[in-house]
Scaffold this active site. Structure first.
Site, mmCIF file in Angstrom:
data_model
loop_
_atom_site.group_PDB
_atom_site.id
_atom_site.type_symbol
_atom_site.label_atom_id
_atom_site.label_comp_id
_atom_site.label_asym_id
_atom_site.label_seq_id
_atom_site.Cartn_x
_atom_site.Cartn_y
_atom_site.Cartn_z
ATOM 1 N N ILE A 1 -9.382 8.116 7.554
ATOM 2 C CA ILE A 1 -10.724 8.894 7.526
ATOM 3 C C ILE A 1 -11.602 7.540 8.538
ATOM 4 O O ILE A 1 -10.962 7.000 8.746
ATOM 5 C CB ILE A 1 -11.076 8.765 6.099
ATOM 6 C CG1 ILE A 1 -10.613 9.093 5.379
ATOM 7 C CG2 ILE A 1 -12.400 8.890 6.869
ATOM 8 C CD1 ILE A 1 -10.158 10.586 5.193
ATOM 9 N N TYR B 1 0.714 -1.130 -0.535
ATOM 10 C CA TYR B 1 -0.261 0.192 0.145
ATOM 11 C C TYR B 1 0.981 1.366 -0.246
ATOM 12 O O TYR B 1 0.566 2.229 -0.571
ATOM 13 C CB TYR B 1 -1.108 -0.063 1.755
ATOM 14 C CG TYR B 1 -1.952 1.194 1.554
ATOM 15 C CD1 TYR B 1 -3.239 1.077 0.792
ATOM 16 C CD2 TYR B 1 -1.596 2.346 2.153
ATOM 17 C CE1 TYR B 1 -3.802 2.176 0.825
ATOM 18 C CE2 TYR B 1 -2.581 3.088 1.844
ATOM 19 C CZ TYR B 1 -3.249 2.946 1.116
ATOM 20 O OH TYR B 1 -4.828 3.960 1.432
ATOM 21 N N SER C 1 2.678 1.697 -3.192
ATOM 22 C CA SER C 1 2.162 2.100 -4.594
ATOM 23 C C SER C 1 1.179 3.774 -4.499
ATOM 24 O O SER C 1 1.780 4.105 -5.237
ATOM 25 C CB SER C 1 0.986 1.145 -4.233
ATOM 26 O OG SER C 1 -0.219 1.175 -3.048
ATOM 27 N N LYS C 2 1.575 3.727 -3.310
ATOM 28 C CA LYS C 2 1.061 5.188 -3.296
ATOM 29 C C LYS C 2 2.084 6.291 -2.932
ATOM 30 O O LYS C 2 1.684 7.039 -3.554
ATOM 31 C CB LYS C 2 0.054 5.344 -1.034
ATOM 32 C CG LYS C 2 -1.468 4.475 -1.135
ATOM 33 C CD LYS C 2 -2.277 5.112 -2.251
ATOM 34 C CE LYS C 2 -3.247 4.829 -2.199
ATOM 35 N NZ LYS C 2 -4.482 4.917 -2.811
HETATM 36 N N1 LIG Z 1 -10.201 5.196 4.300
HETATM 37 C C1 LIG Z 1 -8.882 6.255 4.582
HETATM 38 O O1 LIG Z 1 -8.701 6.642 5.455
HETATM 39 C C2 LIG Z 1 -7.718 7.025 3.649
HETATM 40 C C3 LIG Z 1 -6.746 7.380 3.469
HETATM 41 C C4 LIG Z 1 -5.806 7.700 2.568
HETATM 42 C C5 LIG Z 1 -5.988 7.605 1.867
HETATM 43 N N2 LIG Z 1 -6.802 7.061 1.027
HETATM 44 C C6 LIG Z 1 -6.923 6.261 -0.356
HETATM 45 O O2 LIG Z 1 -8.594 7.482 -0.797
HETATM 46 C C7 LIG Z 1 -9.314 6.132 -1.787
HETATM 47 C C8 LIG Z 1 -10.631 6.108 -1.174
HETATM 48 O O3 LIG Z 1 -10.149 4.845 -0.419
HETATM 49 P P1 LIG Z 1 -11.244 4.491 0.338
HETATM 50 O O4 LIG Z 1 -11.450 4.506 1.585
HETATM 51 O O5 LIG Z 1 -13.067 5.676 0.124
HETATM 52 O O6 LIG Z 1 -12.170 3.320 0.254
HETATM 53 P P2 LIG Z 1 -13.228 2.140 -0.148
HETATM 54 O O7 LIG Z 1 -12.635 0.766 -0.452
HETATM 55 O O8 LIG Z 1 -14.201 2.856 0.474
HETATM 56 O O9 LIG Z 1 -13.730 2.900 -1.822
HETATM 57 C C9 LIG Z 1 -12.078 2.634 -2.609
HETATM 58 C C10 LIG Z 1 -12.901 1.412 -4.036
HETATM 59 O O10 LIG Z 1 -12.326 1.242 -5.266
HETATM 60 C C11 LIG Z 1 -12.859 0.203 -5.299
HETATM 61 N N3 LIG Z 1 -12.308 -1.040 -5.918
HETATM 62 C C12 LIG Z 1 -10.789 -1.832 -5.433
HETATM 63 N N4 LIG Z 1 -10.183 -2.542 -6.332
HETATM 64 C C13 LIG Z 1 -11.141 -2.512 -7.983
HETATM 65 C C14 LIG Z 1 -10.026 -2.458 -9.351
HETATM 66 N N5 LIG Z 1 -9.373 -3.621 -8.942
HETATM 67 N N6 LIG Z 1 -11.495 -2.457 -9.959
HETATM 68 C C15 LIG Z 1 -11.978 -0.715 -9.753
HETATM 69 N N7 LIG Z 1 -12.598 -0.742 -8.668
HETATM 70 C C16 LIG Z 1 -11.643 -1.358 -7.218
HETATM 71 C C17 LIG Z 1 -13.729 0.063 -4.343
HETATM 72 O O11 LIG Z 1 -14.544 -1.510 -5.161
HETATM 73 C C18 LIG Z 1 -14.207 0.686 -4.061
HETATM 74 O O12 LIG Z 1 -15.727 1.121 -3.846
HETATM 75 C C19 LIG Z 1 -8.126 4.939 -1.670
HETATM 76 O O13 LIG Z 1 -7.633 5.905 -3.032
HETATM 77 C C20 LIG Z 1 -7.339 5.170 -0.671
HETATM 78 O O14 LIG Z 1 -6.382 4.208 -0.737
HETATM 79 C C21 LIG Z 1 -7.836 6.497 2.100
#
Ligand SMILES: NC(=O)c1ccc[n+]([C@@H]2O[C@H](COP(=O)([O-])OP(=O)(O)OC[C@H]3O[C@@H](n4cnc5c(N)ncnc54)[C@H](O)[C@@H]3O)[C@@H](O)[C@H]2O)c1
Length: 267
Positions: free
Chosen positions: A211, A179, A182-183
């Site tokens: 979050i 993770y 990749s980020k």
């Molecule tokens: N939630 C956090 O605390 C947080 C913190 C930092 C960064 N982020 C980043 O923010 C972004 C959104 O995160 P989130 O918390 O809304 O996550 P989430 O899991 O709610 O949303 C991610 C979405 O990506 C889709 N997805 C996953 N694999 C896939 C694939 N192979 N093909 C198509 N779609 C796919 C999932 O179905 C999901 O709807 C991500 O990039 C995450 O890394 C989140």
């Protein structure tokens, strides 16, 4: 000089949001729709993508549709721009919010380092990073034709700094190396693309902090203690950042990483 309202509007523009049915993706999609953009929701599952697209259409009256695609596969992604051009006639904004995240239920993923697998590492790099490369490349011409092209990659604080594993003690949460890698890769891909696609397409990143989603109390307390703004983030916190980078509000901004983490990485 244009007013802020004029700079902010997305009327007549179209946005593709990967992971658009997810928590942050759907919040960002709602923000862009509120500003008038037509929205394409790309996610794993057609019914979830359609449901998110449908509710945006109902609430904001914009044109929307859902695309089901697995970001781990290259061929379907290559078809996406043509499908959007056919349906909406244009593409102005590409937001990559999809990812395999800490809570994704995968083998060899959110487990101690010794148990993390190379196979899942490869899958995560493919979905989180390589798919952004593929989609950016596939959409580049359409975004350039827009004259207002904007790509936004969702990174993470773990793409910027190392984890403090003491935060996770006593919880079932994990912090996979893939993770983080990749980020971090997304941040450099963002910079790389920002000069390569200039001047027609701007390319920026948003880096959210953690979050709040009902995590274990001990984790929330320890996380909050390390956060200058004294709380975890919410999906709503990301809406303004996305609206800024997607619209003419940021017309002179490219190659930037907009960190929305309550100050977590400030010290
Ligand atoms: N939630 C956090 O605390 C947080 C913190 C930092 C960064 N982020 C980043 O923010 C972004 C959104 O995160 P989130 O918390 O809304 O996550 P989430 O899991 O709610 O949303 C991610 C979405 O990506 C889709 N997805 C996953 N694999 C896939 C694939 N192979 N093909 C198509 N779609 C796919 C999932 O179905 C999901 O709807 C991500 O990039 C995450 O890394 C989140």
């Amino acid at each position: 000089m244009k007013t802020l309202h004029e700079l902010m509007t997305l009327k007549g523009r179209a946005a593709l949001i990967t992971g658009g049915a997810g928590h942050i993706g759907s919040a960002i999609a709602g923000g862009l729709a509120e500003l008038g953009a037509d929205i394409v929701i790309l996610d794993m599952d057609q019914s979830k993508a359609d449901a998110t697209a449908g509710s945006l259409r109902q609430e904001y009256g914009v044109r929307t549709f859902g695309i089901a695609a697995d970001l781990g596969q290259e061929a379907p992604l290559r078809q996406v721009p043509a499908q959007i051009e056919k349906e909406l006639g244009r593409l102005d904004i590409l937001i990559h919010a999809a990812a395999l995240v800490g809570t994704s239920n995968l083998k060899g993923w959110a487990v101690p380092f010794a148990q993390q697998s190379a196979e899942t590492w490869d899958d995560a790099l493919r979905v989180n990073l390589t798919s952004s490369f593929i989609l950016s490349q596939a959409c580049a011409d359409l975004l350039a034709t827009s004259g207002k092209g904007s790509i936004i990659n969702l990174s993470s604080i773990y793409g910027m700094v190392a984890p403090d594993l003491s935060l996770y003690a006593g919880t079932n949460l994990g912090n996979p190396a893939a993770y983080a890698a990749s980020k971090a890769g997304l941040l450099q891909l963002t910079k790389w693309l920002s000069t390569v696609l200039a001047p027609k397409v701007r390319v920026n990143a948003i880096t959210p902090g953690g979050i709040w989603r009902g995590q274990a109390e001990a984790f929330v307390a320890a996380y909050t203690k390390k956060t200058p703004l004294a709380r975890m983030g919410t999906e709503e916190d990301l809406k303004g950042a996305a609206a800024y980078l997607a619209s003419d509000l940021s017309a002179y901004v490219t190659g930037h990483n907009l960190v929305v983490d309550g100050g977590w990485t400030a010290w």
